[in-house]
Design a protein around this motif. Sequence first.
Motif, PDB file in Angstrom:
ATOM      1  N   GLY A  20       0.806  -1.214   0.000  1.00  0.00           N
ATOM      2  CA  GLY A  20       0.000   0.000   0.000  1.00  0.00           C
ATOM      3  C   GLY A  20       0.843   1.270   0.000  1.00  0.00           C
ATOM      4  N   TYR A  21       2.030   1.195   0.577  1.00  0.00           N
ATOM      5  CA  TYR A  21       2.929   2.352   0.564  1.00  0.00           C
ATOM      6  C   TYR A  21       3.326   2.697  -0.880  1.00  0.00           C
ATOM      7  CZ  TYR A  21       3.532   1.697   5.603  1.00  0.00           C
ATOM      8  OH  TYR A  21       3.319   1.582   6.950  1.00  0.00           O
ATOM      9  N   SER A  22       3.610   1.684  -1.667  1.00  0.00           N
ATOM     10  CA  SER A  22       3.977   1.907  -3.075  1.00  0.00           C
ATOM     11  C   SER A  22       2.801   2.463  -3.869  1.00  0.00           C
ATOM     12  CB  SER A  22       4.458   0.602  -3.717  1.00  0.00           C
ATOM     13  OG  SER A  22       5.609   0.134  -3.060  1.00  0.00           O
ATOM     14  N   ILE A  23       1.619   1.941  -3.607  1.00  0.00           N
ATOM     15  CA  ILE A  23       0.439   2.452  -4.312  1.00  0.00           C
ATOM     16  C   ILE A  23       0.257   3.937  -4.002  1.00  0.00           C
ATOM     17  CG2 ILE A  23      -2.076   2.308  -4.491  1.00  0.00           C
ATOM     18  CD1 ILE A  23      -1.766  -0.726  -3.799  1.00  0.00           C
ATOM     19  N   ALA A  24       0.353   4.298  -2.734  1.00  0.00           N
ATOM     20  CA  ALA A  24       0.191   5.705  -2.338  1.00  0.00           C
ATOM     21  C   ALA A  24       1.264   6.582  -2.968  1.00  0.00           C
ATOM     22  CB  ALA A  24       0.231   5.822  -0.822  1.00  0.00           C
ATOM     23  N   HIS A  25       2.492   6.132  -2.908  1.00  0.00           N
ATOM     24  CA  HIS A  25       3.593   6.915  -3.482  1.00  0.00           C
ATOM     25  C   HIS A  25       3.376   7.131  -4.972  1.00  0.00           C
ATOM     26  CE1 HIS A  25       7.721   7.895  -4.777  1.00  0.00           C
ATOM     27  NE2 HIS A  25       7.750   8.519  -3.620  1.00  0.00           N
ATOM     28  N   ASN A  26       2.958   6.094  -5.665  1.00  0.00           N
ATOM     29  CA  ASN A  26       2.705   6.215  -7.102  1.00  0.00           C
ATOM     30  C   ASN A  26       1.520   7.142  -7.398  1.00  0.00           C
ATOM     31  OD1 ASN A  26       4.831   4.619  -7.923  1.00  0.00           O
ATOM     32  ND2 ASN A  26       3.617   2.738  -7.855  1.00  0.00           N
ATOM     33  N   LEU A  27       0.488   7.090  -6.577  1.00  0.00           N
ATOM     34  CA  LEU A  27      -0.638   8.007  -6.773  1.00  0.00           C
ATOM     35  C   LEU A  27      -0.179   9.460  -6.648  1.00  0.00           C
ATOM     36  CD1 LEU A  27      -3.452   6.118  -4.864  1.00  0.00           C
ATOM     37  CD2 LEU A  27      -3.561   6.842  -7.248  1.00  0.00           C
ATOM     38  N   ARG A  28       0.673   9.736  -5.671  1.00  0.00           N
ATOM     39  CA  ARG A  28       1.122  11.111  -5.451  1.00  0.00           C
ATOM     40  C   ARG A  28       2.184  11.567  -6.453  1.00  0.00           C
ATOM     41  NH1 ARG A  28      -2.892  13.421  -2.732  1.00  0.00           N
ATOM     42  NH2 ARG A  28      -2.989  12.851  -0.531  1.00  0.00           N
ATOM     43  N   THR A  29       3.109  10.700  -6.802  1.00  0.00           N
ATOM     44  CA  THR A  29       4.228  11.134  -7.644  1.00  0.00           C
ATOM     45  C   THR A  29       3.978  10.886  -9.131  1.00  0.00           C
ATOM     46  OG1 THR A  29       5.362   9.024  -7.293  1.00  0.00           O
ATOM     47  CG2 THR A  29       5.917  10.843  -5.795  1.00  0.00           C
ATOM     48  N   ARG A  30       3.732   9.685  -9.517  1.00  0.00           N
ATOM     49  CA  ARG A  30       3.572   9.371 -10.949  1.00  0.00           C
ATOM     50  C   ARG A  30       2.233   9.827 -11.511  1.00  0.00           C
ATOM     51  NH1 ARG A  30       6.270   3.355 -11.048  1.00  0.00           N
ATOM     52  NH2 ARG A  30       8.345   4.087 -10.486  1.00  0.00           N
ATOM     53  N   CYS A  31       1.165   9.703 -10.703  1.00  0.00           N
ATOM     54  CA  CYS A  31      -0.165  10.066 -11.186  1.00  0.00           C
ATOM     55  C   CYS A  31      -0.551  11.496 -10.803  1.00  0.00           C
ATOM     56  CB  CYS A  31      -1.211   9.100 -10.639  1.00  0.00           C
ATOM     57  SG  CYS A  31      -0.938   7.385 -11.101  1.00  0.00           S
ATOM     58  N   ALA A  32       0.259  12.151  -9.961  1.00  0.00           N
ATOM     59  CA  ALA A  32       0.017  13.540  -9.528  1.00  0.00           C
ATOM     60  C   ALA A  32      -1.360  13.719  -8.888  1.00  0.00           C
ATOM     61  CB  ALA A  32       0.213  14.512 -10.684  1.00  0.00           C
ATOM     62  N   TYR A  33      -1.818  12.714  -8.174  1.00  0.00           N
ATOM     63  CA  TYR A  33      -3.110  12.805  -7.498  1.00  0.00           C
ATOM     64  C   TYR A  33      -2.991  13.769  -6.326  1.00  0.00           C
ATOM     65  CZ  TYR A  33      -7.336  11.569  -4.996  1.00  0.00           C
ATOM     66  OH  TYR A  33      -8.541  11.624  -4.356  1.00  0.00           O
ATOM     67  N   THR A  34      -3.914  14.743  -6.230  1.00  0.00           N
ATOM     68  CA  THR A  34      -3.840  15.767  -5.194  1.00  0.00           C
ATOM     69  C   THR A  34      -5.003  15.713  -4.197  1.00  0.00           C
ATOM     70  OG1 THR A  34      -4.967  17.343  -6.628  1.00  0.00           O
ATOM     71  CG2 THR A  34      -2.548  17.361  -6.662  1.00  0.00           C
TER      72      THR A  34
END
Length: 172
Positions: free
Chosen positions: A92-106
């Motif tokens: 889940g840590y990787s999913i969150a990191h990817n949402l914030r960094t790669r997908c730019a989810y705000t």
Amino acid sequence: MTSKIIQGKAIVADDWSVLRLAEGETADAVAVPAGKTIIPLQVWLLQRVALEQRKDLAIWFGSAEQAKDLGDDLSRFALLAVDFPKFSDGRGYSIAHNLRTRCAYTGALRAIGDVLRDQLFYMQRVGFNEYAVRADKDINDAIKGLTDFSEKYQTSWDEKNPLFRRRDGAAA
């Protein structure tokens, strides 16, 4: 009954419910209840046509799913959640990191499932800003986990410079 969550660094009332599939239910056929509901990604993907008009839905990711699986629908949701099925499952840590960094989810990013005090500091480092602490744990004690450490050594979503660079900058 309204539950409570940690939002930012405060304890607040929460009016969202989490839809989990019961044994025998399938993502394509489960009934999505009325009201603010956080549904599994697979339910959204399989029932999207029927659900796309609803504004009171959010999505939760299982630990085997990836942020990119939501595709262009990412910006539709003001709240996304990541499930931690057990304390030792860190995907889940990787999913969150990817949402914030790669997908730019705000939008709001919530940790659900087996969420415990000892995880909160690290969860905020990868971009979580809401925490649904496990029901049998004291949320007033859990919130203290956000401030377990006063310094961050490594880079992450919330700190772009490692400590050695910050110290070098302070010495110059």
